[in-house]
Structure formats: C-alpha cells, structure tokens
Design an enzyme around this catalytic site. Structure first.
Site, PDB file in Angstrom:
ATOM      1  N   HIS A 105      40.140  47.027  42.707  1.00  0.00           N
ATOM      2  CA  HIS A 105      41.601  46.898  42.732  1.00  0.00           C
ATOM      3  C   HIS A 105      42.297  47.751  41.689  1.00  0.00           C
ATOM      4  O   HIS A 105      43.283  48.426  41.973  1.00  0.00           O
ATOM      5  CB  HIS A 105      41.985  45.429  42.544  1.00  0.00           C
ATOM      6  CG  HIS A 105      43.462  45.178  42.554  1.00  0.00           C
ATOM      7  ND1 HIS A 105      44.247  45.305  41.424  1.00  0.00           N
ATOM      8  CD2 HIS A 105      44.308  44.829  43.563  1.00  0.00           C
ATOM      9  CE1 HIS A 105      45.502  45.032  41.747  1.00  0.00           C
ATOM     10  NE2 HIS A 105      45.567  44.734  43.025  1.00  0.00           N
ATOM     11  N   HIS A 136      41.627  37.123  50.382  1.00  0.00           N
ATOM     12  CA  HIS A 136      42.221  38.196  49.589  1.00  0.00           C
ATOM     13  C   HIS A 136      41.194  38.759  48.610  1.00  0.00           C
ATOM     14  O   HIS A 136      40.489  38.008  47.952  1.00  0.00           O
ATOM     15  CB  HIS A 136      43.421  37.614  48.828  1.00  0.00           C
ATOM     16  CG  HIS A 136      44.217  38.603  48.058  1.00  0.00           C
ATOM     17  ND1 HIS A 136      44.556  38.421  46.747  1.00  0.00           N
ATOM     18  CD2 HIS A 136      44.748  39.800  48.423  1.00  0.00           C
ATOM     19  CE1 HIS A 136      45.281  39.440  46.335  1.00  0.00           C
ATOM     20  NE2 HIS A 136      45.412  40.295  47.330  1.00  0.00           N
ATOM     21  N   GLU A 194      40.469  40.929  53.265  1.00  0.00           N
ATOM     22  CA  GLU A 194      41.202  42.095  52.756  1.00  0.00           C
ATOM     23  C   GLU A 194      40.453  42.594  51.536  1.00  0.00           C
ATOM     24  O   GLU A 194      39.934  41.795  50.750  1.00  0.00           O
ATOM     25  CB  GLU A 194      42.621  41.668  52.351  1.00  0.00           C
ATOM     26  CG  GLU A 194      43.509  42.805  51.836  1.00  0.00           C
ATOM     27  CD  GLU A 194      43.578  42.944  50.318  1.00  0.00           C
ATOM     28  OE1 GLU A 194      44.307  43.819  49.842  1.00  0.00           O
ATOM     29  OE2 GLU A 194      42.882  42.194  49.594  1.00  0.00           O
ATOM     30  N   GLU A 223      42.608  48.071  52.429  1.00  0.00           N
ATOM     31  CA  GLU A 223      43.818  48.520  51.731  1.00  0.00           C
ATOM     32  C   GLU A 223      43.489  49.796  50.952  1.00  0.00           C
ATOM     33  O   GLU A 223      42.696  49.769  50.009  1.00  0.00           O
ATOM     34  CB  GLU A 223      44.359  47.447  50.771  1.00  0.00           C
ATOM     35  CG  GLU A 223      45.681  47.936  50.165  1.00  0.00           C
ATOM     36  CD  GLU A 223      46.209  47.087  49.014  1.00  0.00           C
ATOM     37  OE1 GLU A 223      45.931  45.882  48.949  1.00  0.00           O
ATOM     38  OE2 GLU A 223      46.899  47.688  48.166  1.00  0.00           O
TER      39      GLU A 223
HETATM   40  O1  G3P Z   1      47.066  43.811  50.819  1.00  0.00           O
HETATM   41  C1  G3P Z   1      47.715  42.693  50.322  1.00  0.00           C
HETATM   42  C2  G3P Z   1      47.562  42.564  48.834  1.00  0.00           C
HETATM   43  O2  G3P Z   1      46.211  42.729  48.504  1.00  0.00           O
HETATM   44  C3  G3P Z   1      48.380  43.549  48.072  1.00  0.00           C
HETATM   45  O3  G3P Z   1      48.350  43.326  46.683  1.00  0.00           O
HETATM   46  O4  G3P Z   1      47.685  44.024  44.434  1.00  0.00           O
HETATM   47  O5  G3P Z   1      46.376  42.275  45.601  1.00  0.00           O
HETATM   48  O6  G3P Z   1      46.228  44.638  46.337  1.00  0.00           O
HETATM   49  P1  G3P Z   1      47.102  43.578  45.741  1.00  0.00           P
HETATM   50 MG    MG Z   2      44.937  44.403  48.053  1.00  0.00          MG
END
Ligand code: G3P
Ligand code: MG
Length: 246
Positions: free
Chosen positions: A53, A11, A38, A106
C-alpha cells in the site's frame, strides 16, 4: 466481459485479521466466505508489481526505503508481517484464480511512476487472467493509470476510485469506459449514488467497518463495501443475507 459483483470485498487482502496485502490475508478472506478481495499494487525498482500500500516499506514490512527504489531480490526477502512474504501480482492472481475470488487490483503508483505502473499492471492483468471466468476489476485513484488500462487491457473491467467524487465523474466514467464507481464511505453523497444507480453504475464504498454504516449505505443504494472487519461482518445475519444477494 461481464462483472459479477459480490457485496463484500476484503480490504487490502485480508482486512485487519491478517497482515495486509499478503497471500495469507487472501486465503483467510476466502476461508471466511468472502468472494472478493481488494489489494494495492506498486512497482519495485525492477518494475515488478508487488502487493503493497505505502510508497515506503517501513509501516508494513521489516524493510526500509521506497518500494520503487528497492530491487526484487531485496523485496522478496522481506517480512510483511507474521513471517509472510511480500507477494507479487502474479502470485496473488494465481491464488485468486485458484480460490475463485474476484480480485480488485488497485493500481497504486509511486509518485512519478503512474504511466509505467499502469502499463505493466494492465499488461500483466490481461496475461495472468487470460481465459479466466472471473476477470479482475482494475481500479485506481489515478485517471492516467485507468486510461492506460483501458487502452492496454480493454477487456478488463475498470472502476474509478475517488476520495470525494468530483462533479464531472460521469464524464470521466464515460472517457475511461469504467463500470464501477469506488469512493470513500465517509464522503459519499446520496445524489451521487442515485445518479449512478439511475445509469446502472454500481457504487462501491471503502472502508466500511461498522454493520450499521453498511446497512445505511445499502439503503441509500450503495452496492458493495470494502471492509477491514472480516470477522465482524461474518458474524451478522446482515452479512449472510447480503452475501447471498451479492
Ligand atoms: O480501493 C479502495 C481503497 O483501498 C482505497 O484506499 O488507501 O486503502 O488503498 P486505500
Ligand atoms: Mg486500496
């Protein structure tokens, strides 16, 4: 394009073991055996997609202000942690291709920049991964962004991303021609997972940082996980078995 789905996604690039959304995080994930990462992508003031982010620079860099107000020449000088620069999408794509990683891109538009972000990111994804064996999986909380990705980069697989999965998720999946359903592990309902599986749609849950939670979700039919705890999972036999099955 066929999507091969590893069980585990690092992540925000490298989880909590490296500065988030950096190339060193992606490298670390690959070194630890992860086959998928990701990361979040947002536009600079010049319209360049960078990995970050938050809408503001404060939490993850030594800069200040909004990412969408900051030009590339400033972003490129910032420290995203441990001396790591803020990577561009182009740099991250090249690294993922070199390391053979599946990238979950993302699309994370700043407020008011949904269309512009999706247009640029979708076009760049199509170019950067042209001819790639492992195309990126494009996801977003923004359905507008996903519709643009569908239209501009139809060959790139798309994942619909939700905190809580809405009742009309299958209609949205069909409209957006999505292939995966991404949702918050804290809210995922067994019925949604069952329905998704019945229609051949893999469910991916974020953010799973406890092996027991992963086992439980797996038993309920969840296909893959986003984790910050890269270290924790590589220690477990469950990780090894699941990774092989991924
Ligand atoms: O894509 C899954 C996750 O990353 C979504 O939440 O806030 O960590 O981008 P966030
Ligand atoms: Mg994310």
């Amino acid at each position: 394009m066929k999507l091969l789905l590893p069980r585990w996604f690092a992540h925000r690039g490298g989880g909590s073991l490296a500065p988030e959304n950096t190339l060193s995080g992606i490298r670390l994930a690959a070194r630890l055996g992860y086959r998928a990462v990701e990361f979040d992508v947002m536009l600079s003031a010049d319209g360049t997609p960078f990995l970050i982010h938050d809408e503001t620079l404060t939490r993850t860099t030594n800069g200040q202000g909004r990412v969408c107000d900051t030009p590339d020449r400033i972003l490129l000088t910032l420290d995203a942690g441990q001396g790591e620069p803020l990577p561009t999408l182009a740099q991250a794509a090249a690294l993922c291709r070199e390391l053979g990683l599946l990238a979950n891109v993302e699309i994370k538009p700043a407020t008011g920049f949904e269309r512009q972000t999706a247009e640029i990111v979708a076009r760049q994804c199509a170019e950067l991964w042209q001819g790639a064996e492992i195309p990126p999986l494009i996801s977003s909380f923004s359905m507008t962004a996903l519709a643009i990705a569908r239209d501009l980069a139809p060959a790139m697989p798309r994942g619909l991303l939700f905190d809580r999965v809405p009742a009309d998720w299958r209609q949205r999946m069909s409209d957006l021609q999505g292939v995966t359903l991404h949702c918050n592990a804290a809210h995922v309902a067994d019925e949604v997972v069952l329905e998704a599986n019945a229609h051949g749609i893999p469910v991916l849950c974020y953010t799973v940082n406890r092996p027991a939670q992963a086992e439980m979700l797996l038993a309920s039919g969840v296909s893959a996980f986003f984790t910050d705890r890269l270290d924790l999972f590589v220690e477990t036999s469950a990780y090894k078995a699941l990774q092989l099955g991924g």
